[in-house]
Scaffold this active site. Structure first.
Site, short mmCIF file in Angstrom:
data_model
loop_
_atom_site.label_atom_id
_atom_site.label_comp_id
_atom_site.label_asym_id
_atom_site.label_seq_id
_atom_site.Cartn_x
_atom_site.Cartn_y
_atom_site.Cartn_z
NE ARG A 15 -9.79 7.46 -2.61
CZ ARG A 15 -11.18 7.73 -2.72
NH1 ARG A 15 -11.66 8.51 -3.36
NH2 ARG A 15 -11.72 7.05 -1.58
NE ARG A 66 -4.19 -1.70 0.23
CZ ARG A 66 -5.25 -1.66 1.04
NH1 ARG A 66 -5.41 -0.89 2.01
NH2 ARG A 66 -6.09 -2.77 0.79
O1 CP3 Z 1 0.10 0.64 -3.29
C1 CP3 Z 1 -0.26 -0.47 -3.31
O2 CP3 Z 1 -0.01 -1.56 -2.59
C2 CP3 Z 1 -1.16 -0.73 -4.50
C3 CP3 Z 1 -2.45 -0.63 -4.28
C4 CP3 Z 1 -3.38 -1.67 -3.63
C5 CP3 Z 1 -4.78 -1.20 -3.24
N1 CP3 Z 1 -5.16 -2.22 -2.53
C6 CP3 Z 1 -5.11 0.42 -3.21
C7 CP3 Z 1 -6.27 0.56 -2.18
C8 CP3 Z 1 -3.34 -2.87 -3.40
C9 CP3 Z 1 -2.01 -3.80 -3.86
C10 CP3 Z 1 -4.48 -3.50 -2.74
C11 CP3 Z 1 -4.70 -4.70 -2.32
C12 CP3 Z 1 -5.92 -5.05 -1.77
N2 CP3 Z 1 -7.11 -4.51 -1.55
C13 CP3 Z 1 -5.76 -6.29 -0.61
C14 CP3 Z 1 -4.82 -7.22 -0.31
C15 CP3 Z 1 -3.82 -6.44 0.45
C16 CP3 Z 1 -4.08 -6.51 2.06
O3 CP3 Z 1 -4.45 -5.32 2.36
O4 CP3 Z 1 -4.51 -7.50 2.52
C17 CP3 Z 1 -7.11 -6.09 -0.13
C18 CP3 Z 1 -7.54 -7.12 1.00
C19 CP3 Z 1 -7.94 -5.17 -0.70
C20 CP3 Z 1 -9.32 -5.06 -0.52
C21 CP3 Z 1 -9.52 -3.53 0.06
N3 CP3 Z 1 -9.20 -2.36 -0.76
C22 CP3 Z 1 -9.73 -2.97 1.46
C23 CP3 Z 1 -9.87 -3.80 2.47
C24 CP3 Z 1 -9.64 -1.67 1.32
C25 CP3 Z 1 -10.31 -0.95 2.62
C26 CP3 Z 1 -9.11 -0.72 3.70
C27 CP3 Z 1 -8.52 0.64 3.42
O5 CP3 Z 1 -7.41 0.49 3.53
O6 CP3 Z 1 -9.25 1.53 3.21
C28 CP3 Z 1 -9.39 -1.47 0.02
C29 CP3 Z 1 -9.27 -0.02 -0.31
C30 CP3 Z 1 -7.97 0.51 -1.07
N4 CP3 Z 1 -7.40 -0.10 -1.82
C31 CP3 Z 1 -7.38 1.84 -0.47
C32 CP3 Z 1 -6.21 2.03 -1.38
C33 CP3 Z 1 -5.14 2.95 -1.46
C34 CP3 Z 1 -7.88 2.97 0.32
C35 CP3 Z 1 -9.29 3.28 -0.42
C36 CP3 Z 1 -9.23 4.84 -0.67
O7 CP3 Z 1 -8.34 5.67 -1.11
O8 CP3 Z 1 -10.26 5.32 -0.27
#
Ligand code: CP3
Length: 356
Positions: free
Chosen positions: A45, A32
């Site tokens: 965003r 992330r």
């Molecule tokens: O920089 C990176 O790593 C690349 C981008 C990336 C995102 N999601 C962007 C994101 C990657 C590799 C993911 C993978 C992802 N997404 C996983 C596997 C990794 C892990 O955390 O176990 C999972 C389970 C998801 C599903 C997901 N997406 C969740 C549970 C959430 C909410 C949790 C949170 O941190 O808000 C997201 C949203 C998300 N994916 C955000 C980002 C930057 C934040 C949302 C936003 O910008 O509002």
């Protein structure tokens, strides 16, 4: 298919480490790394919703490059989300601020499986491939670009549960109540994942990470039957397809977050993935002892370490390297970086790793 020409790679540390070759400096990237702890990400965003950023190659690419411009990282990871696959299979996925992903119409029972479509990945997820190709050009060879996907069980559990959960009981119930249909669904998802990863490599991904983020809900038997089986198929079929299409293989990382030590050991010794990602609960010394000498390990600093003082972060980073050893190792956190992490902590972490 002819491969696209890209600028020459200047930093191949992570590719060398992933192949088990010695490196002059330990590579580091951060799960992330493009995300909410960066004000420049927040800025984008505030103007665009989450999936619009994913679906617009110019934006996805810009966000991917943000941490690379700011920090001395050794890899970039394409900005996207694991839930683009359930979307492409016909489910609605919303990113709700403060809650995370929500699927308002989840798969409740096997009769719902007819709602799922087998997507044409090259068309329906073309935007991810386009973002990868554009980013490879914009990176100018500075560092390699990682492509990624969710693994089948993790995606299945979101599709059934309808969002995040601390227990995933609806999804786990399926494994006992509908074992055959669970395999049917996992196979459908796996077929999409394979097409998706092959497409990402064709578009320019130089390394692939498969996130089995929900391995923590599985005991050894369930992991073997419902996770490992498909992780193995993904790795084998992606390599086979690339070979058939005369495209050079890329190293693959499996990150089964929260898997038991037994499950991790089986995955490591199966040699289906070059790299095994570890969460912060795994003791690096025990991991080295149990998982064999071939596997490359990635991880695993507790993301909350980044709330300690900079001096403490540097000390703990150095200590982590001491425990893992300098070869067959890629430094990372043990899970994604938290949104309110101080930026100076990220600099300290990278400094700590690179000083060893
Ligand atoms: O920089 C990176 O790593 C690349 C981008 C990336 C995102 N999601 C962007 C994101 C990657 C590799 C993911 C993978 C992802 N997404 C996983 C596997 C990794 C892990 O955390 O176990 C999972 C389970 C998801 C599903 C997901 N997406 C969740 C549970 C959430 C909410 C949790 C949170 O941190 O808000 C997201 C949203 C998300 N994916 C955000 C980002 C930057 C934040 C949302 C936003 O910008 O509002």
């Amino acid at each position: 298919m002819a491969q696209i020409e890209f600028p020459e790679l200047k930093n191949d540390l992570i590719l060398k480490a992933a192949k088990g070759e010695p490196v002059e400096r330990i590579p580091i990237w951060i799960m992330r790394q493009a995300g909410r702890y960066l004000p420049e990400f927040q800025e984008i965003r505030s103007k665009h919703d989450f999936f619009s950023v994913c679906q617009t190659p110019a934006l996805a690419s810009e966000v991917t490059l943000q941490p690379i411009k700011r920090f001395d990282l050794d890899a970039s990871i394409i900005f996207s989300d694991i839930l683009v696959i359930p979307q492409a299979m016909g489910l609605i996925v919303e990113m709700v601020p403060g809650t995370g992903p929500v699927l308002p119409q989840p798969i409740k029972d096997p009769s719902d499986l007819i709602r799922l479509i087998q997507p044409n990945v090259e068309k329906d997820l073309k935007y991810v491939g386009d973002a990868i190709t554009l980013t490879r050009h914009k990176l100018e060879g500075k560092v390699p670009l990682i492509g990624f996907t969710g693994a089948a069980w993790t995606l299945m559990s979101y599709m059934i549960q309808g969002g995040g959960s601390s227990t995933m009981t609806k999804a786990r119930q399926w494994l006992y109540k509908y074992p055959e249909e669970s395999h049917k669904l996992l196979q459908m998802i796996t077929d999409v994942i394979i097409d998706y990863l092959v497409m990402q490599v064709k578009a320019g991904a130089q390394l692939l990470q498969v996130f089995e983020s929900h391995a923590d809900f599985l005991n050894d038997e369930l992991f073997d039957n419902y996770s490992f089986k498909y992780l193995k198929e993904i790795s084998e079929k992606v390599r086979q397809r690339l070979k058939e299409e005369n495209i050079p293989e890329v190293p693959m990382i499996a990150f089964p977050k929260g898997a038991t030590m037994n499950s991790l050991e089986i995955l490591a010794k199966s040699k289906t993935y070059e790299v095994l990602g570890l969460d912060w609960t795994v003791n690096p010394i025990e991991a080295r002892k149990r998982f064999g000498s071939d596997i490359v390990l990635q991880g695993n600093l507790d993301p909350c370490t980044l709330y300690a003082s900079e001096e403490e972060i540097i000390n703990r980073s150095k200590n982590m390297v001491k425990m893992f050893g300098k070869t067959r190792y890629i430094a990372n956190l043990g899970h994604g970086i938290q949104p309110d992490t101080p930026i100076a902590s990220v600099t300290a972490l990278i400094k700590g790793i690179h000083s060893v």
